[in-house]
Scaffold this active site. Structure first.
Site, PDB file in Angstrom:
ATOM      1  N   GLU A 152       1.511 -12.135  -3.165  1.00 36.26           N
ATOM      2  CA  GLU A 152       0.069 -12.454  -3.209  1.00 36.26           C
ATOM      3  C   GLU A 152      -0.488 -12.345  -4.620  1.00 36.26           C
ATOM      4  O   GLU A 152      -1.634 -12.703  -4.866  1.00 36.26           O
ATOM      5  CB  GLU A 152      -0.707 -11.530  -2.243  1.00 36.26           C
ATOM      6  CG  GLU A 152      -0.926 -10.094  -2.700  1.00 36.26           C
ATOM      7  CD  GLU A 152       0.300  -9.180  -2.565  1.00 36.26           C
ATOM      8  OE1 GLU A 152       1.401  -9.690  -2.261  1.00 36.26           O
ATOM      9  OE2 GLU A 152       0.141  -7.967  -2.788  1.00 36.26           O
ATOM     10  N   ILE A 195       6.245  -3.287  -7.090  1.00 34.11           N
ATOM     11  CA  ILE A 195       5.429  -2.109  -7.396  1.00 34.11           C
ATOM     12  C   ILE A 195       5.905  -0.950  -6.514  1.00 34.11           C
ATOM     13  O   ILE A 195       5.711  -0.986  -5.300  1.00 34.11           O
ATOM     14  CB  ILE A 195       3.926  -2.386  -7.146  1.00 34.11           C
ATOM     15  CG1 ILE A 195       3.471  -3.612  -7.951  1.00 34.11           C
ATOM     16  CG2 ILE A 195       3.083  -1.160  -7.507  1.00 34.11           C
ATOM     17  CD1 ILE A 195       2.090  -4.135  -7.567  1.00 34.11           C
ATOM     18  N   ARG A 196       6.535   0.035  -7.106  1.00 33.18           N
ATOM     19  CA  ARG A 196       7.133   1.156  -6.347  1.00 33.18           C
ATOM     20  C   ARG A 196       7.794   0.625  -5.064  1.00 33.18           C
ATOM     21  O   ARG A 196       7.539   1.098  -3.957  1.00 33.18           O
ATOM     22  CB  ARG A 196       6.090   2.223  -6.026  1.00 33.18           C
ATOM     23  CG  ARG A 196       5.546   2.904  -7.283  1.00 33.18           C
ATOM     24  CD  ARG A 196       4.641   4.077  -6.962  1.00 33.18           C
ATOM     25  NE  ARG A 196       3.539   3.708  -6.079  1.00 33.18           N
ATOM     26  CZ  ARG A 196       2.481   3.008  -6.467  1.00 33.18           C
ATOM     27  NH1 ARG A 196       2.377   2.581  -7.698  1.00 33.18           N
ATOM     28  NH2 ARG A 196       1.533   2.724  -5.613  1.00 33.18           N
ATOM     29  N   CYS A 200       6.274  -5.282   0.773  1.00 31.90           N
ATOM     30  CA  CYS A 200       6.409  -3.934   0.210  1.00 31.90           C
ATOM     31  C   CYS A 200       6.199  -2.858   1.289  1.00 31.90           C
ATOM     32  O   CYS A 200       7.042  -2.717   2.163  1.00 31.90           O
ATOM     33  CB  CYS A 200       5.467  -3.785  -0.979  1.00 31.90           C
ATOM     34  SG  CYS A 200       5.968  -2.475  -2.100  1.00 31.90           S
ATOM     35  N   GLY A 252       0.876  -1.170   0.000  1.00 37.42           N
ATOM     36  CA  GLY A 252       0.000   0.000   0.000  1.00 37.42           C
ATOM     37  C   GLY A 252       0.905   1.210   0.000  1.00 37.42           C
ATOM     38  O   GLY A 252       1.893   1.257  -0.721  1.00 37.42           O
ATOM     39  N   GLU A 253       0.600   2.166   0.860  1.00 35.27           N
ATOM     40  CA  GLU A 253       1.467   3.340   0.991  1.00 35.27           C
ATOM     41  C   GLU A 253       1.861   3.412   2.461  1.00 35.27           C
ATOM     42  O   GLU A 253       0.999   3.615   3.319  1.00 35.27           O
ATOM     43  CB  GLU A 253       0.677   4.577   0.536  1.00 35.27           C
ATOM     44  CG  GLU A 253       1.527   5.789   0.301  1.00 35.27           C
ATOM     45  CD  GLU A 253       2.693   5.514  -0.644  1.00 35.27           C
ATOM     46  OE1 GLU A 253       2.458   5.025  -1.762  1.00 35.27           O
ATOM     47  OE2 GLU A 253       3.842   5.780  -0.245  1.00 35.27           O
ATOM     48  N   SER A 254       3.144   3.220   2.738  1.00 35.05           N
ATOM     49  CA  SER A 254       3.560   3.092   4.137  1.00 35.05           C
ATOM     50  C   SER A 254       3.231   4.336   4.949  1.00 35.05           C
ATOM     51  O   SER A 254       2.907   4.233   6.134  1.00 35.05           O
ATOM     52  CB  SER A 254       5.057   2.785   4.214  1.00 35.05           C
ATOM     53  OG  SER A 254       5.808   3.749   3.517  1.00 35.05           O
ATOM     54  N   HIS A 275       5.507  -8.510  -4.097  1.00 30.97           N
ATOM     55  CA  HIS A 275       4.120  -8.855  -3.747  1.00 30.97           C
ATOM     56  C   HIS A 275       3.824 -10.322  -4.064  1.00 30.97           C
ATOM     57  O   HIS A 275       3.285 -10.618  -5.122  1.00 30.97           O
ATOM     58  CB  HIS A 275       3.158  -7.981  -4.560  1.00 30.97           C
ATOM     59  CG  HIS A 275       3.121  -6.562  -4.136  1.00 30.97           C
ATOM     60  ND1 HIS A 275       2.154  -6.054  -3.300  1.00 30.97           N
ATOM     61  CD2 HIS A 275       3.942  -5.525  -4.432  1.00 30.97           C
ATOM     62  CE1 HIS A 275       2.372  -4.764  -3.096  1.00 30.97           C
ATOM     63  NE2 HIS A 275       3.452  -4.422  -3.775  1.00 30.97           N
TER      64      HIS A 275
END
Ligand SMILES: NC(=O)CC[C@H](N)C(=O)O
Length: 206
Positions: free
Chosen positions: A188, A141-142, A83, A51-53, A186
């Site tokens: 998953e 992803i980023r 991530c 997500g976005e930490s 990731h």
């Protein structure tokens, strides 16, 4: 708790909650969403999705999970961060926001968005220590990477030396320290549940 079906929570503030839950079930666990302290109290282990930490760190505070989560991690609850989850578990983040909270459960320094702005996402095959059955297809992803790992941290995977790897070659992208597992990618998303199996095994052994 060997041989039992452990109850593993998926932190459900952001990210691939359903995908992680599905992989955990396939790997032999019972998966439950965790959004409240009471839910956290009932799990044998926890997955922290991507997500976005910065946002997840803020939401942990809003949902009053920050202190209970730190407490459970201190007591040895197994955790797997992917991530942004890896970033949260780390001792220190580089290129983070000054107010972002660290759970300090992994003795690593991670660099956020480490692969650069031009390289938002990429995929590749990785050799991961402890996974049988050949290389793992990994989706980034980023993603962060681990810039520095402490003595007690096992490095499980690095970016291989390929012509396109450039400065990323050899960077650490999967680690384990005791009962805490983290990947910059990731697992998953690829239908290969070996990383989740590894984590379920850690929970069963704890
Ligand atoms: N896919 C992800 O989890 C991206 C992580 C994100 N760049 C962060 O800083 O938290």
């Amino acid at each position: 708790m060997t041989n039992q079906r452990p109850v593993i929570g998926v932190l459900a503030l952001q990210g691939d909650v359903r995908e992680h839950a599905a992989m955990l079930e396939r790997a032999g666990a019972r998966a439950v969403a965790v959004r409240r302290p009471e839910e956290l109290a009932g799990v044998d282990g926890l997955v922290l999705p991507g997500g976005e930490s910065t946002t997840m760190s803020r939401l942990l505070g809003v949902f009053e999970l920050l202190d209970p989560l730190r407490e459970r991690l201190r007591e040895g609850m197994p955790a797997f961060g992917s991530c942004a989850g890896m970033i949260l578990l780390a001792r220190q983040v580089l290129d983070g926001r000054p107010d972002q909270e660290q759970l300090d459960a992994l003795d690593v320094v991670v660099r956020r968005n480490a692969f650069g702005r031009q390289v938002d996402s990429f995929e590749g095959d990785l050799d991961v220590t402890g996974l049988d059955g050949g290389p793992l297809h990994a989706v980034f992803i980023r993603a962060p990477w681990v810039e520095k790992a402490g003595d007690g941290v096992d490095v499980l995977a690095r970016i291989p030396h390929t012509s396109e790897a450039g400065a990323a070659a050899d960077r650490i992208v999967a680690v384990r320290q005791g009962t805490v597992l983290a990947t910059a990618f990731h697992p998953e998303l690829t239908g290969d549940e070996r990383v989740h199996r590894l984590f379920v095994g850690i929970v069963q052994e704890t």
